[in-house]
Write an enzyme that holds these catalytic residues in place. Structure first.
Site, PDB file in Angstrom:
ATOM      1  N   SER A 134      -4.134   5.058  -0.321  1.00  0.00           N
ATOM      2  CA  SER A 134      -4.993   5.705   0.658  1.00  0.00           C
ATOM      3  C   SER A 134      -6.413   5.684   0.130  1.00  0.00           C
ATOM      4  O   SER A 134      -6.638   5.800  -1.076  1.00  0.00           O
ATOM      5  CB  SER A 134      -4.526   7.147   0.865  1.00  0.00           C
ATOM      6  OG  SER A 134      -5.600   7.945   1.336  1.00  0.00           O
ATOM      7  N   LYS A 189      -1.295   8.805  -2.839  1.00  0.00           N
ATOM      8  CA  LYS A 189      -0.452   8.215  -1.796  1.00  0.00           C
ATOM      9  C   LYS A 189       0.065   6.820  -2.141  1.00  0.00           C
ATOM     10  O   LYS A 189      -0.623   6.018  -2.761  1.00  0.00           O
ATOM     11  CB  LYS A 189      -1.239   8.107  -0.479  1.00  0.00           C
ATOM     12  CG  LYS A 189      -1.561   9.428   0.185  1.00  0.00           C
ATOM     13  CD  LYS A 189      -0.347  10.154   0.762  1.00  0.00           C
ATOM     14  CE  LYS A 189       0.233   9.486   1.975  1.00  0.00           C
ATOM     15  NZ  LYS A 189      -0.643   9.567   3.138  1.00  0.00           N
TER      16      LYS A 189
END
Ligand code: ARG
Length: 459
Positions: free
Chosen positions: A274, A280
């Site tokens: 991300s 992420k």
């Protein structure tokens, strides 16, 4: 090319809506193969002189080299791939080039090119699926006895083995391959020689062109030859089913890799980060496989709607069949490739899978089955007794039925003995499901052995 009847040239917007060269130049190999087969047949039949026939063959070979080298001057004024190549041929070899179109029309030409393209692409899609199936079989072998929750309604239902779960997809993809192969067989007849729609007065040899292009036969009806696109409709619908299967596995990857499931982790090569949240790891490829399935299914629908209610024979509506078909095959091959990449490098977490398999009293059915087998209780009654045991386990705060004291069982059904307790572990539960097609590791290994054999994977 067709200007003889006209005084003025087409409007610019007319040209823009009419031209398909941007899309159909992708069929240049098929167009040249079709023209070479047609010219060779015309020559063999004495419709063209040997000299003209030889010039055409040479000219077409040169054009093929030119296109392959990226040096071909594609022109929107020449509408499509057929007119572009024919005009270039005449530019290169003169008069003889103008004789190539004897006894054919763009209508049978495009139908032939498109069938050749679809047939080749069906084989490519079929081979891609074979590759994916092999990966899944190897993973099923490596995880034949790994225990995971089996779901219905996405609620924990019964423990299953990961190998069994993966082999379910192998079965689906095997049927998808059958559909692609059946579509190939339906597309395996040659329209060339149907001419505009009615056939031709020249003494052509349709068997010869069909054979030269690798078709098993010529199409028997010239109207059908130029008008039909069911081979493409069937191809896209077959791809759509395969893409829907891929989307289900893709969805499972999304679930399995989420921080709530933690069943699996995608390799770095198949994860994305991300731009704002550094922690992420996103399963973008799996998500895009879900999206591609929508587009492939939509293209199958679009193509059917293009052909729907179209009177015989050819109408220009049919020109729009190709963009839909090319896009669907591209999306399918990309999806299979991405799925193969993810599934060959995914890391499963044995502990998390097993733990999740114990959630929700997943072995309750095993207790009911014991009551039926050992106490001769009718299944419906056994179901009721087991429900009471699950309720008691919840009340005692015990997470797994195999951890529940015997006294609690016996308070509900005094005939229950200690023998049932070890049968309520997730390991015992999957081992017990050894019926044909069941999840027991021994059944999974049998299927792996059969599939290794069928798919040419050495044991
Ligand atoms: N570009 C056309 C197509 O893809 C080729 C056939 C054109 N035939 C015609 N009669 N205008 O369908």
């Amino acid at each position: 090319m067709w200007g003889g009847r006209f005084a003025a040239s087409p409007d610019e917007t007319m040209k823009a809506i009419n031209a398909s060269i941007d899309v159909d130049q992708r069929m240049w190999r098929e167009d040249i193969a079709g023209s070479k087969a047609h010219a060779a047949m015309l020559t063999a039949q004495g419709i063209l002189t040997q000299e003209d026939g030889a010039a055409i063959q040479r000219g077409l070979d040169e054009i093929a080299a030119e296109i392959a080298a990226g040096a071909f001057p594609f022109s929107i004024d020449l509408e499509d791939i057929h007119l572009n190549i024919e005009a270039r041929l005449t530019e290169r070899i003169g008069e003889a080039g103008k004789r190539l179109h004897t006894g054919r029309s763009r209508n049978d030409q495009v139908a032939t090119d498109f069938r050749l393209w679809v047939r080749r692409s069906l084989t490519e899609a079929d081979e891609a699926l074979l590759g994916l199936m092999r990966i899944l079989v190897l993973q099923a072998d490596a995880h034949a006895d790994w225990i995971m929750p089996g779901f219905t309604h996405l609620q924990t239902a019964q423990p299953v083995t990961l190998g069994h779960h993966l082999l379910a997809y192998v079965e689906m993809f095997a049927r998808d391959r059958d559909r692609l192969q059946a579509t190939f067989a339906h597309a395996d007849a040659c329209p060339l020689g149907s001419a505009a729609l009615a056939g031709t007065p020249y003494p052509i040899d349709r068997q010869a062109t069909a054979t030269a292009l690798g078709f098993s036969r010529p199409m028997a009806n010239s109207l059908d030859g130029v008008a039909s696109r069911d081979f493409a409709m069937e191809a896209l619908n077959s791809l759509a089913i395969g893409a829907v299967h891929l989307s289900r596995l893709a969805e499972e990857i999304v679930l399995w890799t989420s921080s709530h499931f933690r069943f699996a982790r995608l390799s770095d090569g198949w994860s994305t980060g991300s731009s704002i949240m550094p922690q992420k790891r996103n399963p973008d490829a799996a998500e895009l496989i879900r999206a591609k399935a929508a587009r492939i299914a939509a293209n199958a629908q679009s193509l059917m709607m293009i052909v729907k209610a179209l009177p015989l024979t050819y109408a220009k509506d049919l020109q729009d069949d190709k963009a839909l078909t090319f896009e669907a095959f591209d999306a399918f091959l990309l999806s299979v490739g991405a799925m193969a990449g993810m599934m060959s490098t995914i890391q499963f977490d044995r502990g998390n899978l097993r733990q999740a398999a114990t959630f929700g009293y997943s072995t309750a059915t095993d207790l009911a089955d014991w009551l039926v087998t050992h106490l001769n209780m009718p299944f419906r009654e056994a179901h009721h007794v087991t429900g009471a045991v699950v309720k008691a386990a919840e009340a005692h705060g015990v997470a797994e039925l195999c951890d529940l004291p015997l006294s609690v069982f016996q308070a509900i059904e005094p005939r229950i003995t200690a023998a049932v307790i070890p049968l309520l572990s997730v390991e015992a539960s999957v081992a017990a499901r050894a019926s044909y097609g069941g999840t027991a590791p021994e059944r999974v290994r049998e299927n792996v052995a059969r599939l290794r054999d069928e798919l040419g994977l050495k044991a």
